[in-house]
Motif scaffolding. Structure first.
Motif, mmCIF file in Angstrom:
data_model
loop_
_atom_site.group_PDB
_atom_site.id
_atom_site.type_symbol
_atom_site.label_atom_id
_atom_site.label_comp_id
_atom_site.label_asym_id
_atom_site.label_seq_id
_atom_site.Cartn_x
_atom_site.Cartn_y
_atom_site.Cartn_z
ATOM 1 N N UNK A 40 0.842 -1.216 0.000
ATOM 2 C CA UNK A 40 0.000 0.000 0.000
ATOM 3 C C UNK A 40 0.870 1.257 0.000
ATOM 4 N N UNK A 41 2.175 1.120 0.235
ATOM 5 C CA UNK A 41 3.055 2.295 0.321
ATOM 6 C C UNK A 41 3.019 3.102 -0.968
ATOM 7 N N UNK A 42 2.697 4.376 -0.843
ATOM 8 C CA UNK A 42 2.572 5.241 -2.016
ATOM 9 C C UNK A 42 1.269 5.066 -2.753
ATOM 10 N N UNK A 43 0.447 4.143 -2.276
ATOM 11 C CA UNK A 43 -0.852 3.883 -2.915
ATOM 12 C C UNK A 43 -1.891 3.618 -1.821
ATOM 13 N N UNK A 44 -2.073 4.634 -0.987
ATOM 14 C CA UNK A 44 -3.007 4.508 0.138
ATOM 15 C C UNK A 44 -2.333 4.819 1.454
ATOM 16 N N UNK A 45 -1.117 4.269 1.634
ATOM 17 C CA UNK A 45 -0.365 4.568 2.862
ATOM 18 C C UNK A 45 0.908 5.347 2.509
ATOM 19 N N UNK A 46 1.575 5.824 3.536
ATOM 20 C CA UNK A 46 2.786 6.639 3.363
ATOM 21 C C UNK A 46 3.842 5.869 2.565
ATOM 22 N N UNK A 47 4.446 6.549 1.590
ATOM 23 C CA UNK A 47 5.390 5.895 0.665
ATOM 24 C C UNK A 47 6.606 5.289 1.363
ATOM 25 N N UNK A 48 7.013 5.890 2.479
ATOM 26 C CA UNK A 48 8.231 5.427 3.148
ATOM 27 C C UNK A 48 8.028 4.266 4.103
ATOM 28 N N UNK A 49 6.825 3.707 4.148
ATOM 29 C CA UNK A 49 6.558 2.604 5.074
ATOM 30 C C UNK A 49 6.017 3.109 6.400
ATOM 31 N N UNK A 50 5.656 2.177 7.266
ATOM 32 C CA UNK A 50 5.043 2.536 8.547
ATOM 33 C C UNK A 50 5.693 1.764 9.686
ATOM 34 N N UNK A 51 5.317 2.143 10.888
ATOM 35 C CA UNK A 51 5.847 1.497 12.086
ATOM 36 C C UNK A 51 4.697 0.918 12.905
ATOM 37 N N UNK A 52 4.989 -0.105 13.648
ATOM 38 C CA UNK A 52 4.107 -0.519 14.727
ATOM 39 C C UNK A 52 5.003 -0.927 15.897
ATOM 40 N N UNK A 53 4.401 -1.143 17.043
ATOM 41 C CA UNK A 53 5.184 -1.378 18.257
ATOM 42 C C UNK A 53 4.672 -2.621 18.968
ATOM 43 N N UNK A 54 5.497 -3.139 19.843
ATOM 44 C CA UNK A 54 5.087 -4.286 20.662
ATOM 45 C C UNK A 54 5.845 -4.209 21.977
ATOM 46 N N UNK A 104 -2.676 -0.819 14.391
ATOM 47 C CA UNK A 104 -2.008 0.284 15.079
ATOM 48 C C UNK A 104 -0.754 0.743 14.323
ATOM 49 N N UNK A 105 -0.679 0.424 13.032
ATOM 50 C CA UNK A 105 0.447 0.890 12.211
ATOM 51 C C UNK A 105 0.316 2.395 12.007
ATOM 52 N N UNK A 106 1.414 3.108 12.222
ATOM 53 C CA UNK A 106 1.356 4.572 12.117
ATOM 54 C C UNK A 106 2.497 5.081 11.245
ATOM 55 N N UNK A 107 2.352 6.321 10.789
ATOM 56 C CA UNK A 107 3.353 6.937 9.927
ATOM 57 C C UNK A 107 4.510 7.505 10.744
ATOM 58 N N UNK A 108 5.721 7.501 10.179
ATOM 59 C CA UNK A 108 6.815 8.243 10.809
ATOM 60 C C UNK A 108 6.426 9.723 10.902
ATOM 61 N N UNK A 109 6.952 10.413 11.896
ATOM 62 C CA UNK A 109 6.620 11.834 12.066
ATOM 63 C C UNK A 109 7.038 12.675 10.859
ATOM 64 N N UNK A 110 8.076 12.235 10.123
ATOM 65 C CA UNK A 110 8.499 13.044 8.978
ATOM 66 C C UNK A 110 7.497 12.979 7.824
ATOM 67 N N UNK A 111 6.470 12.129 7.935
ATOM 68 C CA UNK A 111 5.371 12.143 6.948
ATOM 69 C C UNK A 111 4.542 13.419 7.106
ATOM 70 N N UNK A 112 4.650 14.044 8.282
ATOM 71 C CA UNK A 112 3.864 15.243 8.592
ATOM 72 C C UNK A 112 4.714 16.504 8.627
ATOM 73 N N UNK A 113 5.999 16.334 8.910
ATOM 74 C CA UNK A 113 6.839 17.507 9.114
ATOM 75 C C UNK A 113 8.299 17.097 8.906
ATOM 76 N N UNK A 114 8.947 17.735 7.916
ATOM 77 C CA UNK A 114 10.312 17.318 7.551
ATOM 78 C C UNK A 114 11.360 17.654 8.613
ATOM 79 N N UNK A 115 10.979 18.363 9.659
ATOM 80 C CA UNK A 115 11.967 18.692 10.706
ATOM 81 C C UNK A 115 12.349 17.447 11.532
#
Length: 200
Positions: free
Chosen positions: A135-149, A163-174
């Motif tokens: 789904x990366x780049x086609x529905x979800x963030x192109x750079x992949x996602x993270x989940x935790x355990x 509970x897969x979420x986007x890296x913060x840089x998907x929202x802000x390049x800082x």
């Protein structure tokens, strides 16, 4: 003046109620994510995006993507500097390999520990599971996602891709975000968790 005040209060109250309604999620995790993204003290969003924020786009919760995985620990693995979107290189170690069945096929992912983070209180048993999928780049963030355990006591653990979420840089390049290792590519669509963020 009194009438104006009543009208203002009615409009203000209904606007607040509307905000709360818009920030509602399907699951508790989704609601918490939306609340954090709206909160200026926690949100990774740029100010202009946060002010317009009505809620993240999520795939619909699907219990298919809650899997029980076998964990094979890799105690011989050596620490390494994980590549990020900046020059920062945090130290990680591959904690193990998780094997699970999803949609009739068996898959494996490497699961990691952030050696700096596990020193912090509350994160001693924290495990990091970054992944790429179709789904990366086609529905979800192109750079992949993270989940935790969390570190299990035995050799099985539950992984919830909802509970897969986007890296913060998907929202802000800082932000400086770990780049998902290519070894953690899943050759199928994980239609669960957070979708790509539409910037305005």
């Amino acid at each position: 003046m009194k009438n104006f005040l009543i009208v203002f209060l009615v409009v203000f109250t209904s606007a607040c109620a509307q905000d709360k309604q818009m920030l509602a999620g399907e699951t508790e995790w989704q609601k918490e994510m939306n609340a954090d993204f709206k909160d200026a003290t926690k949100s990774p969003l740029k100010d202009k995006d946060r002010k317009r924020f009505k809620g993240l786009d999520f795939y619909k919760f699907d219990s298919t993507y809650v899997v029980t995985a076998q964990l094979k620990r890799t105690p011989e693995a050596k620490p390494f500097k994980m590549k990020t979107t900046t020059n920062r290189r945090p130290e990680y170690v591959q904690f193990g390999v998780v094997t699970f069945t999803l949609k009739g096929n068996e898959y494996q992912l490497n699961i990691y520990q952030n050696l700096g983070l596990i020193e912090k209180e509350g994160y001693e048993d924290y495990l990091f599971l970054p992944f790429l999928d179709d789904t990366n780049g086609n529905g979800s963030y192109a750079g992949g996602r993270y989940t935790e355990a969390r570190l299990p006591e035995g050799d099985t653990m539950v992984i919830d891709f909802n509970t897969a979420y986007n890296p913060y840089c998907a929202y802000n390049e800082k932000y400086s975000c770990p780049i998902v290792p290519r070894a953690n590519y899943l050759p199928l669509k994980i239609e669960a968790g957070v979708k790509a963020f539409k910037k305005h």
